[in-house]
Design a protein around this motif. Structure first.
Motif, short mmCIF file in Angstrom:
data_model
loop_
_atom_site.label_atom_id
_atom_site.label_comp_id
_atom_site.label_asym_id
_atom_site.label_seq_id
_atom_site.Cartn_x
_atom_site.Cartn_y
_atom_site.Cartn_z
N ASN A 139 27.79 71.52 22.96
CA ASN A 139 27.71 70.87 21.65
C ASN A 139 27.94 69.36 21.81
OD1 ASN A 139 27.50 73.17 19.61
ND2 ASN A 139 29.24 73.85 20.85
N LEU B 49 35.64 71.75 19.49
CA LEU B 49 34.41 72.29 20.10
C LEU B 49 34.64 72.77 21.54
CD1 LEU B 49 31.78 69.76 18.67
CD2 LEU B 49 31.95 72.21 18.14
N ALA C 74 35.62 77.67 18.87
CA ALA C 74 34.20 77.32 18.69
C ALA C 74 33.29 78.20 19.56
CB ALA C 74 34.00 75.85 19.01
#
Ligand SMILES: NC(=O)c1ccc[n+]([C@@H]2O[C@H](COP(=O)([O-])OP(=O)(O)OC[C@H]3O[C@@H](n4cnc5c(N)ncnc54)[C@H](OP(=O)(O)O)[C@@H]3O)[C@@H](O)[C@H]2O)c1
Length: 254
Positions: free
Chosen positions: A185, A232, A237
């Motif tokens: 990400n 993240l 996540a």
């Protein structure tokens, strides 16, 4: 925000460009959360100063490396594996911009330099990290992009093109590495108060102009970026991949 825990105790991180600015803030918070890490940068004196301020003991190493040089990147990951034996997360934080004129008036050498640091370096580091993470069957890659990758901004054209490339690299890697339980990400901040952006935020006229376009009414502090990055990179996540999270005080929402 300081008391938020992400479950990163004993995780091993590589934070590129961790010697100052956002990268240093990420490194400091990771150490506070109990993680181990390697930071890298080109200038040894900046790395030394960062290591002193971090005070990470055996949980932190610094490797002098230029991320656009594959042999340097190889050495960085070799050092990490020798010291910690695995890589749980890579934070691709290195980025640079030199104010340019129009893209068509830019010399190819300057185009190459900006692409090398922002895009090619991110590819080289992600590639090395992915090989290690594939054998571990788990890992996280989080890249620091920029809203400049979404909106053509004067003087930042090539940087924006490189950051747009970083966002697509994020989606491509997310799709290719999903089978190995590796999530990829990015976060895309607007202006953050660091040395990198000082020429802008330290100029009152420019600052006022920038803040007028930010609903939350201020520019970001490094910690505003650190927390989304740590989230993240955490188990929270695990079902998020291929995304770019805008960290811009609402600037791109209006
Ligand atoms: N600050 C902002 O307003 C802002 C906004 C949006 C996005 N971003 C992004 O946030 C990230 C961090 O920015 P920042 O403001 O913290 O930058 P910064 O204060 O300039 O720090 C950059 C870090 O990267 C290292 N570095 C630069 N080029 C390198 C290279 N080729 N190889 C290895 N290390 C290198 C620097 O150390 P050496 O110089 O010693 O190599 C330093 O540790 C970047 O990706 C930037 O594009 C920043």
């Amino acid at each position: 925000m300081g008391s938020i825990r992400y479950g990163l105790e004993d995780r091993v991180f590589v934070v590129t460009g961790g010697s100052r600015g956002i990268g240093l803030a990420i490194a400091a918070e990771l150490l506070g959360q109990g993680a181990s890490l390697a930071i890298c940068g080109r200038k040894q004196d900046t790395l030394d100063a960062a290591m002193e301020s971090l005070g990470g003991g055996k949980r932190a190493i610094a490797v002098s490396a230029h991320i656009a040089r594959d042999e340097d990147v190889g050495r960085l990951f070799d050092e990490v594996m020798k010291t910690f034996g695995r890589v749980d997360a890579l934070i691709n934080n290195v980025g640079m911009n030199l104010l340019t004129g129009s893209v068509t008036d830019t010399e190819p050498g300057l185009w190459q330099k900006i692409m090398d640091t922002n895009l090619n370096g991110t590819f080289l580091c992600s590639r090395r990290a992915a090989k290690i993470m594939q054998s571990q069957k788990r890992g996280k890659i989080v890249t620091v992009s920029s809203v400049a990758g979404r909106k053509a901004s004067p003087g930042m054209g090539i940087y924006g093109i490189a950051k747009a490339g970083v966002e697509m690299l994020t989606r491509v890697l997310a799709s290719e590495l999903a089978a190995f339980n590796i999530q990829v990400n990015a976060v895309a901040p607007a202006m953050v108060r660091t040395e990198f952006s000082k020429p802008f935020w330290s100029n009152e006229v420019i600052y006022e102009q920038v803040v007028r376009g930010i609903p939350l009414g201020r520019i970001a502090e490094p910690m505003d970026v650190v927390h989304p990055v740590l989230f993240l990179a955490s188990d929270a996540a695990d079902f998020i991949t291929g995304q770019t999270l805008l960290v811009d005080g609402g600037a791109t929402a209006v």
